[in-house]
Design a protein around this motif. Structure first.
Motif, mmCIF file in Angstrom:
data_model
loop_
_atom_site.group_PDB
_atom_site.id
_atom_site.type_symbol
_atom_site.label_atom_id
_atom_site.label_comp_id
_atom_site.label_asym_id
_atom_site.label_seq_id
_atom_site.Cartn_x
_atom_site.Cartn_y
_atom_site.Cartn_z
ATOM 1 N N UNK A 1 0.830 -1.206 0.000
ATOM 2 C CA UNK A 1 0.000 0.000 0.000
ATOM 3 C C UNK A 1 0.862 1.252 0.000
ATOM 4 N N UNK A 2 1.940 1.247 0.796
ATOM 5 C CA UNK A 2 2.835 2.397 0.843
ATOM 6 C C UNK A 2 3.508 2.617 -0.515
ATOM 7 N N UNK A 3 3.863 1.515 -1.187
ATOM 8 C CA UNK A 3 4.501 1.639 -2.507
ATOM 9 C C UNK A 3 3.550 2.269 -3.520
ATOM 10 N N UNK A 4 2.294 1.790 -3.531
ATOM 11 C CA UNK A 4 1.311 2.316 -4.487
ATOM 12 C C UNK A 4 1.034 3.794 -4.207
ATOM 13 N N UNK A 5 0.801 4.129 -2.945
ATOM 14 C CA UNK A 5 0.496 5.528 -2.622
ATOM 15 C C UNK A 5 1.716 6.427 -2.813
ATOM 16 N N UNK A 6 2.918 5.896 -2.597
ATOM 17 C CA UNK A 6 4.117 6.699 -2.853
ATOM 18 C C UNK A 6 4.236 7.029 -4.335
ATOM 19 N N UNK A 7 3.930 6.070 -5.209
ATOM 20 C CA UNK A 7 3.973 6.339 -6.646
ATOM 21 C C UNK A 7 2.991 7.439 -7.021
ATOM 22 N N UNK A 8 1.787 7.371 -6.454
ATOM 23 C CA UNK A 8 0.800 8.431 -6.710
ATOM 24 C C UNK A 8 1.293 9.777 -6.182
ATOM 25 N N UNK A 9 1.913 9.744 -4.994
ATOM 26 C CA UNK A 9 2.393 10.992 -4.400
ATOM 27 C C UNK A 9 3.537 11.589 -5.209
ATOM 28 N N UNK A 10 4.485 10.736 -5.635
ATOM 29 C CA UNK A 10 5.586 11.244 -6.462
ATOM 30 C C UNK A 10 5.055 11.799 -7.785
ATOM 31 N N UNK A 11 4.119 11.087 -8.390
ATOM 32 C CA UNK A 11 3.528 11.582 -9.633
ATOM 33 C C UNK A 11 2.823 12.910 -9.431
ATOM 34 N N UNK A 12 2.117 13.036 -8.319
ATOM 35 C CA UNK A 12 1.416 14.285 -8.010
ATOM 36 C C UNK A 12 2.380 15.461 -7.949
ATOM 37 N N UNK A 13 3.430 15.335 -7.153
ATOM 38 C CA UNK A 13 4.321 16.475 -6.959
ATOM 39 C C UNK A 13 5.200 16.737 -8.174
ATOM 40 N N UNK A 14 5.646 15.691 -8.854
ATOM 41 C CA UNK A 14 6.459 15.930 -10.050
ATOM 42 C C UNK A 14 5.651 16.630 -11.134
ATOM 43 N N UNK A 15 4.420 16.176 -11.363
ATOM 44 C CA UNK A 15 3.579 16.822 -12.372
ATOM 45 C C UNK A 15 3.244 18.251 -11.972
ATOM 46 N N UNK A 16 2.893 18.433 -10.694
ATOM 47 C CA UNK A 16 2.556 19.793 -10.262
ATOM 48 C C UNK A 16 3.776 20.702 -10.311
ATOM 49 N N UNK A 17 4.927 20.207 -9.828
ATOM 50 C CA UNK A 17 6.121 21.037 -9.835
ATOM 51 C C UNK A 17 6.554 21.411 -11.236
ATOM 52 N N UNK A 18 6.569 20.427 -12.146
ATOM 53 C CA UNK A 18 6.967 20.723 -13.524
ATOM 54 C C UNK A 18 5.912 21.561 -14.235
ATOM 55 N N UNK A 19 4.618 21.272 -13.956
ATOM 56 C CA UNK A 19 3.553 22.047 -14.590
ATOM 57 C C UNK A 19 3.579 23.504 -14.194
ATOM 58 N N UNK A 20 3.844 23.769 -12.933
ATOM 59 C CA UNK A 20 3.913 25.169 -12.498
ATOM 60 C C UNK A 20 5.203 25.837 -12.952
ATOM 61 N N UNK A 21 6.221 25.031 -13.310
ATOM 62 C CA UNK A 21 7.459 25.609 -13.822
ATOM 63 C C UNK A 21 7.378 25.972 -15.300
ATOM 64 N N UNK A 22 6.486 25.315 -16.049
ATOM 65 C CA UNK A 22 6.425 25.526 -17.502
ATOM 66 C C UNK A 22 6.226 27.006 -17.855
ATOM 67 N N UNK A 23 5.217 27.709 -17.297
ATOM 68 C CA UNK A 23 5.077 29.135 -17.644
ATOM 69 C C UNK A 23 6.285 29.958 -17.219
ATOM 70 N N UNK A 24 6.854 29.636 -16.039
ATOM 71 C CA UNK A 24 8.020 30.391 -15.573
ATOM 72 C C UNK A 24 9.219 30.152 -16.478
#
Length: 432
Positions: free
Chosen positions: A227-250
């Protein structure tokens, strides 16, 4: 060897720190939406740093082993709450246009956000105090450390309930307006962030379901680890997508500034020569202080003109350089002989250059020769068949080519006998 989970945590924290650095100047200027976005980045950075083994070891050595989990959750809540404030501020400013369901929902969440966050954090703190001591103090997983404690369900329900609600609202906020965003980079960034928020919602729901299930059923360490592995993958995907997505305009803005700075450096030799010849025709005179001290220090004057002269931005300064060049050319036409354009075209065709078209080379010849004539204005202007482009970007590109040819000709004029004198004589003959 460092834990892979720690490596990812530090990588994501580094991406967020880069964001914080890029956005600190607008945040300090007092713009509300920039302050909110910077607060979200700072909150998420803290959450990832409190997640690392180094943080856990530090608090363990100080007798507070559960504190990094609590601080991680608090930072995450503050970050997502700041994101809601950011989006509301963006919509109120009209940056993405429209007021749909997501915006109205964001307004409601914004009004209740501070009180809801405070209530959630208070409830989590009370539940955490009632959970001590841990039932499995050796485990690195918070759920496993307090498995079987009824207050664990309350704590996780408060945190993940708030998280799921906030990320679902944020996903709605970014998904709709992404279609109406005026810039492609903004559309791409908003879509990436909408997908990230959807992953965040799924992550929170999975965690809630697992916690409720594990409260009534004894879960094996293997199932908990899966369960920790599955939720960690979701969490990493969440922050990587959000971090890169918010960096694109900048990053798009930074790329445009870099292109403007490079074009300014290419135009500067031509602009500087024209500005020194006609200082009253340009908005801000060319810097000459360091050049007067020593020609080797001329680069410092270039840096001043390109990066420090008065202008709201590098693109605005680039437009001003183009306007200044055309204004000085208008003055030069009143002092240059009428036959100079024909003589410049003849010289360009007679002495072609593989890197520059004849028309561009002729315009550079005209400028070199026109700068050598005395400033005795006439009532009529000499012909100038090198018209300005209609589109601003085409005008800049054309002037860059002319500036490159101008640098070539001014360098060759120093090595040859007297090409400008010959061109000027031919111009006077053509004018008769």
């Amino acid at each position: 060897m460092r834990n892979p989970s720690d490596t990812l945590a530090y990588l994501i924290a580094a991406i967020l720190v880069v964001q914080a650095g890029l956005r600190i100047r607008p945040a300090l200027k007092g713009q509300r939406r920039d302050r909110s976005l910077w607060g979200a980045v700072a909150g998420f950075t803290g959450a990832w740093l409190f997640r690392t083994s180094d943080s856990h070891a530090f608090f363990q050595s100080h007798g507070a082993p559960d504190l990094p989990y609590f601080l991680k959750h608090v930072c995450a809540l503050l970050g997502i709450c700041a994101l809601l404030r950011y989006f509301t501020a963006v919509h109120r400013s009209g940056a993405v246009g429209g007021r749909g369901f997501g915006t109205r929902l964001a307004d409601a969440a914004h009004r209740l956000g501070a009180a809801a966050t405070l209530a959630t954090v208070t409830g989590m703190g009370i539940a955490l105090m009632r959970m001590s001591p841990a039932t499995d103090p050796e485990s690195v997983y918070f759920v496993e450390r307090h498995a079987g404690n009824p207050f664990l369900s309350l704590y996780m329900a408060l945190f993940y309930g708030f998280w799921a609600t906030a990320t679902a609202i944020a996903a709605l906020q970014w998904a709709g307006p992404a279609k109406r965003a005026p810039l492609r980079s903004l559309r791409v960034g908003m879509r990436m962030m909408a997908v990230a928020m959807a992953l965040g919602t799924v992550y929170a729901l999975v965690r809630i379901i697992f916690v409720l299930w594990s409260t009534g059923v004894r879960v094996s360490p293997e199932v908990n680890a899966q369960q920790e592995t599955v939720t960690d993958i979701l969490l990493y995907g969440f922050f990587l997508l959000w971090g890169l997505g918010s960096l694109v305009p900048a990053l798009h803005t930074a790329h445009q500034k870099w292109l403007s700075a490079r074009r300014l450096c290419e135009l500067h030799p031509l602009w500087s020569a024209l500005a020194r010849h006609s200082p009253t025709a340009v908005r801000h005179p060319a810097a000459t202080y360091f050049t007067r001290l020593s020609p080797k220090c001329a680069v410092l004057d270039t840096i001043h003109d390109v990066f420090l002269s008065p202008a709201p931005s590098l693109p605005a300064r680039l437009s001003r350089f183009a306007i200044d060049i055309r204004d000085v050319i208008a003055e030069l036409r009143r002092t240059a002989p009428h036959g100079l354009a024909d003589a410049a075209l003849a010289e360009a065709w007679a002495r072609p250059h593989p890197e520059h078209p004849p028309v561009v080379l002729a315009e550079a010849w005209w400028l070199c020769a026109a700068l050598s004539f005395p400033s005795s204005a006439r009532d009529t202007s000499s012909p100038y068949p090198f018209g300005a482009s209609i589109e601003p970007h085409q005008e800049i590109d054309h002037l860059r080519q002319v500036a490159a040819a101008f640098r070539l000709l001014t360098a060759s004029a120093c090595r040859e006998a007297d090409p400008l004198g010959r061109l000027s004589a031919n111009a006077r003959l053509s004018a008769r």
